[in-house]
Scaffold this motif. Structure first.
Motif, PDB file in Angstrom:
ATOM      1  N   GLY A 139       0.925  -1.182  -0.134  1.00 37.17           N
ATOM      2  CA  GLY A 139       0.007   0.105  -0.018  1.00 37.17           C
ATOM      3  C   GLY A 139       0.776   1.210  -0.091  1.00 37.17           C
ATOM      4  N   LYS A 140       1.942   1.327   0.658  1.00 37.08           N
ATOM      5  CA  LYS A 140       2.785   2.359   0.793  1.00 37.08           C
ATOM      6  C   LYS A 140       3.490   2.679  -0.685  1.00 37.08           C
ATOM      7  CE  LYS A 140       5.632   2.636   4.160  1.00 37.08           C
ATOM      8  NZ  LYS A 140       6.693   2.240   5.375  1.00 37.08           N
ATOM      9  N   ASN A 141       3.825   1.309  -1.185  1.00 37.79           N
ATOM     10  CA  ASN A 141       4.343   1.474  -2.403  1.00 37.79           C
ATOM     11  C   ASN A 141       3.539   2.045  -3.427  1.00 37.79           C
ATOM     12  OD1 ASN A 141       6.770   0.395  -1.556  1.00 37.79           O
ATOM     13  ND2 ASN A 141       6.424  -1.694  -2.051  1.00 37.79           N
ATOM     14  N   LEU A 142       2.218   1.990  -3.400  1.00 37.98           N
ATOM     15  CA  LEU A 142       1.365   2.293  -4.177  1.00 37.98           C
ATOM     16  C   LEU A 142       0.916   3.913  -4.096  1.00 37.98           C
ATOM     17  CD1 LEU A 142      -0.955  -1.085  -4.339  1.00 37.98           C
ATOM     18  CD2 LEU A 142       0.639   0.067  -6.277  1.00 37.98           C
ATOM     19  N   GLY A 143       1.448   4.422  -2.862  1.00 39.95           N
ATOM     20  CA  GLY A 143       1.240   5.839  -2.690  1.00 39.95           C
ATOM     21  C   GLY A 143       0.331   6.148  -1.587  1.00 39.95           C
ATOM     22  N   LEU A 144      -0.040   5.121  -0.702  1.00 39.81           N
ATOM     23  CA  LEU A 144      -0.794   5.420   0.397  1.00 39.81           C
ATOM     24  C   LEU A 144       0.163   5.762   1.698  1.00 39.81           C
ATOM     25  CD1 LEU A 144      -3.365   2.462   0.318  1.00 39.81           C
ATOM     26  CD2 LEU A 144      -4.238   4.746  -0.349  1.00 39.81           C
ATOM     27  N   ASP A 145      -0.571   6.635   2.552  1.00 42.44           N
ATOM     28  CA  ASP A 145       0.261   7.015   3.753  1.00 42.44           C
ATOM     29  C   ASP A 145       0.147   5.762   4.598  1.00 42.44           C
ATOM     30  OD1 ASP A 145       0.966   9.151   5.908  1.00 42.44           O
ATOM     31  OD2 ASP A 145      -0.562   7.814   6.941  1.00 42.44           O
ATOM     32  N   GLU A 146       1.246   5.267   5.317  1.00 45.40           N
ATOM     33  CA  GLU A 146       1.498   4.193   5.950  1.00 45.40           C
ATOM     34  C   GLU A 146       0.228   3.944   7.141  1.00 45.40           C
ATOM     35  OE1 GLU A 146       4.634   1.983   8.961  1.00 45.40           O
ATOM     36  OE2 GLU A 146       5.102   3.777   8.247  1.00 45.40           O
ATOM     37  N   ALA A 206      -4.385   0.717   8.597  1.00 36.80           N
ATOM     38  CA  ALA A 206      -5.786   0.766   8.935  1.00 36.80           C
ATOM     39  C   ALA A 206      -6.539   0.011   7.989  1.00 36.80           C
ATOM     40  CB  ALA A 206      -6.441   2.052   9.142  1.00 36.80           C
ATOM     41  N   LEU A 207      -6.503   0.278   6.873  1.00 35.93           N
ATOM     42  CA  LEU A 207      -7.156  -0.626   5.648  1.00 35.93           C
ATOM     43  C   LEU A 207      -6.875  -2.007   5.727  1.00 35.93           C
ATOM     44  CD1 LEU A 207      -6.877   1.768   2.604  1.00 35.93           C
ATOM     45  CD2 LEU A 207      -8.978   1.515   4.008  1.00 35.93           C
ATOM     46  N   THR A 208      -5.587  -2.256   5.889  1.00 34.05           N
ATOM     47  CA  THR A 208      -5.381  -3.774   5.774  1.00 34.05           C
ATOM     48  C   THR A 208      -5.811  -4.443   7.200  1.00 34.05           C
ATOM     49  OG1 THR A 208      -3.109  -3.475   4.770  1.00 34.05           O
ATOM     50  CG2 THR A 208      -3.053  -5.338   6.029  1.00 34.05           C
ATOM     51  N   LEU A 209      -5.704  -3.787   8.374  1.00 30.59           N
ATOM     52  CA  LEU A 209      -6.124  -4.676   9.576  1.00 30.59           C
ATOM     53  C   LEU A 209      -7.531  -4.873   9.479  1.00 30.59           C
ATOM     54  CD1 LEU A 209      -3.885  -3.030  12.011  1.00 30.59           C
ATOM     55  CD2 LEU A 209      -3.433  -5.058  10.767  1.00 30.59           C
ATOM     56  N   GLN A 210      -8.316  -3.670   9.078  1.00 29.44           N
ATOM     57  CA  GLN A 210      -9.659  -3.840   9.075  1.00 29.44           C
ATOM     58  C   GLN A 210     -10.158  -4.664   8.119  1.00 29.44           C
ATOM     59  OE1 GLN A 210     -12.029  -2.533  11.224  1.00 29.44           O
ATOM     60  NE2 GLN A 210     -13.730  -3.341  10.394  1.00 29.44           N
ATOM     61  N   THR A 211      -9.624  -4.982   6.924  1.00 29.50           N
ATOM     62  CA  THR A 211      -9.767  -5.924   5.871  1.00 29.50           C
ATOM     63  C   THR A 211      -9.505  -7.430   6.222  1.00 29.50           C
ATOM     64  OG1 THR A 211      -9.367  -4.400   4.133  1.00 29.50           O
ATOM     65  CG2 THR A 211      -9.242  -6.518   3.634  1.00 29.50           C
ATOM     66  N   ALA A 212      -8.671  -7.370   7.267  1.00 26.69           N
ATOM     67  CA  ALA A 212      -8.389  -8.941   7.616  1.00 26.69           C
ATOM     68  C   ALA A 212      -9.282  -9.300   8.786  1.00 26.69           C
ATOM     69  CB  ALA A 212      -6.931  -8.863   8.301  1.00 26.69           C
ATOM     70  N   LEU A 213      -9.613  -8.424   9.653  1.00 27.12           N
ATOM     71  CA  LEU A 213     -10.610  -8.527  10.685  1.00 27.12           C
ATOM     72  C   LEU A 213     -11.995  -8.728   9.581  1.00 27.12           C
ATOM     73  CD1 LEU A 213     -11.877  -8.381  13.379  1.00 27.12           C
ATOM     74  CD2 LEU A 213     -12.321  -5.831  13.125  1.00 27.12           C
ATOM     75  N   GLY A 214     -12.455  -7.859   8.879  1.00 27.76           N
ATOM     76  CA  GLY A 214     -13.666  -8.201   8.190  1.00 27.76           C
ATOM     77  C   GLY A 214     -13.697  -9.490   7.376  1.00 27.76           C
ATOM     78  N   ALA A 215     -12.654  -9.844   6.790  1.00 26.87           N
ATOM     79  CA  ALA A 215     -12.606 -11.264   5.844  1.00 26.87           C
ATOM     80  C   ALA A 215     -12.797 -12.498   6.888  1.00 26.87           C
ATOM     81  CB  ALA A 215     -11.291 -11.364   5.220  1.00 26.87           C
ATOM     82  N   ALA A 216     -12.063 -12.302   8.013  1.00 25.66           N
ATOM     83  CA  ALA A 216     -12.237 -13.372   9.053  1.00 25.66           C
ATOM     84  C   ALA A 216     -13.671 -13.504   9.611  1.00 25.66           C
ATOM     85  CB  ALA A 216     -11.228 -13.183  10.227  1.00 25.66           C
ATOM     86  N   GLN A 217     -14.161 -12.548   9.958  1.00 25.89           N
ATOM     87  CA  GLN A 217     -15.419 -12.339  10.309  1.00 25.89           C
ATOM     88  C   GLN A 217     -16.535 -13.106   9.270  1.00 25.89           C
ATOM     89  OE1 GLN A 217     -16.452 -11.856  13.787  1.00 25.89           O
ATOM     90  NE2 GLN A 217     -18.173 -12.682  13.019  1.00 25.89           N
ATOM     91  N   MET A 218     -16.467 -12.399   8.220  1.00 24.93           N
ATOM     92  CA  MET A 218     -17.363 -12.959   7.231  1.00 24.93           C
ATOM     93  C   MET A 218     -17.233 -14.486   7.088  1.00 24.93           C
ATOM     94  SD  MET A 218     -17.361 -10.446   3.651  1.00 24.93           S
ATOM     95  CE  MET A 218     -18.154 -11.470   2.876  1.00 24.93           C
ATOM     96  N   ALA A 219     -15.888 -15.060   6.881  1.00 23.63           N
ATOM     97  CA  ALA A 219     -15.633 -16.400   6.876  1.00 23.63           C
ATOM     98  C   ALA A 219     -16.220 -17.341   8.013  1.00 23.63           C
ATOM     99  CB  ALA A 219     -14.039 -16.811   6.858  1.00 23.63           C
ATOM    100  N   ILE A 220     -16.063 -16.610   9.278  1.00 20.51           N
ATOM    101  CA  ILE A 220     -16.764 -17.410  10.548  1.00 20.51           C
ATOM    102  C   ILE A 220     -18.327 -17.452  10.474  1.00 20.51           C
ATOM    103  CG2 ILE A 220     -17.134 -17.007  12.785  1.00 20.51           C
ATOM    104  CD1 ILE A 220     -14.233 -16.033  13.188  1.00 20.51           C
ATOM    105  N   SER A 221     -18.929 -16.240   9.869  1.00 19.97           N
ATOM    106  CA  SER A 221     -20.105 -16.059   9.918  1.00 19.97           C
ATOM    107  C   SER A 221     -20.930 -16.583   8.772  1.00 19.97           C
ATOM    108  CB  SER A 221     -20.785 -14.603  10.459  1.00 19.97           C
ATOM    109  OG  SER A 221     -20.135 -13.791   9.214  1.00 19.97           O
TER     110      SER A 221
END
Length: 280
Positions: A191-198, A203-218
């Motif tokens: 994400g940083k290499n693509l121009g995003l602030d760290e 934040a995007l990575t961690l929330q995506t990981a949380l959301g994907a795990a929750q989707m898979a569980i539910s």
């Protein structure tokens, strides 16, 4: 927790995993006076005192009134810790969260027969752990139920049929958090290499990981089906997944987990050899 709530539990070792279990038990209705901990470190004992937990420097004193004893020490010191206590575990259920230590080895060191071996993982620290559990057929259903209730205080507990499967549990869930952290690191860096602030990339990575795990569980869909649902033909996700496939990411993950399982087996054998030398 109905059965567990009537028990006195003693911990030998008061480190992070023990503290996670203690916190989980208390959050589920356990009374602090039912918990005792022995720990060699005065710093650790002070931390536990602040939580109103009774602490001891002597292991024998800590376990005397216990119905359940949880072994939570480092593998390399286990023989030194347990040999002076041989025979002191009569009428007590032992739950071991010591990595690489077999039921037979614990039996040799303690003289006990009611033993449950557990492979936990570090998300237990935030009550989202995944624990593999094993006991020999001689361990009663009541003891299994009790162990399940205690471990449920910090997450999911699943029983395996053979002790050798604990090495597979170690590879999948025991070491598993590190694999996901590795993927998170890589996504944040990308994400940083693509121009995003760290901070934004993190934040995007961690929330995506949380959301994907929750989707898979539910969801009633498998992870494979969920992945396909996100992957539009000739879209952005497919472009990324094709790179993964060309790099044989799936095959490499399977090879990596096989290596982790093999190393778990080797470490267990090395520890067993050291204990036998210690006893002789």
């Amino acid at each position: 927790m109905s059965v567990a709530l009537n028990c006195n539990i003693s911990f030998i070792g008061g480190g992070n995993m023990a503290q996670a279990l203690i916190g989980g038990l208390i959050s589920r209705g356990f009374i602090e006076s039912q918990i005792r901990v022995s720990a060699p470190s005065e710093k650790t004992r002070n931390i536990l005192r602040e939580k109103n937990i009774e602490v001891f420097s002597e292991n024998a004193e800590a376990i005397a009134p216990a119905d359940v004893v949880i072994l939570a020490v480092k593998p390399q010191v286990l023989a030194n810790v347990l040999q002076p206590l041989h025979g002191a575990f009569e009428n007590k259920l032992i739950i071991s969260i010591v990595a690489g230590v077999t039921v037979d080895l614990i039996r040799q060191l303690t003289g006990a027969t009611r033993i449950v071996r557990v492979m936990p993982n570090t998300p237990a620290l935030v009550q989202t752990g995944a624990h593999g559990m094993y006991a020999e057929s001689s361990v009663s259903q009541e003891d299994r139920q009790l162990a399940t209730q205690i471990l449920a205080a910090t997450g999911l507990g699943l029983w395996v049929e053979r002790e050798s499967q604990i090495d597979a549990v170690t590879a999948v869930s025991g070491s598993g958090p590190a694999y996901f952290f590795y993927l998170m690191e890589s996504m944040i860096r990308a994400g940083k290499n693509l121009g995003l602030d760290e901070k934004v990339a993190t934040a995007l990575t961690l929330q995506t990981a949380l959301g994907a795990a929750q989707m898979a569980i539910s969801s009633d869909k498998s992870p494979s089906e969920l992945r396909q649902n996100v992957t539009s033909p000739n879209g952005t996700t497919q472009a990324a997944l094709e790179v993964f496939d060309r790099a044989q990411i799936s095959q490499n993950i399977q090879t990596a987990l096989a290596a982790a399982q093999k190393r778990s087996q080797e470490l267990a054998q090395e520890l067993s050899d050291k204990v036998q030398q210690f006893k002789n």
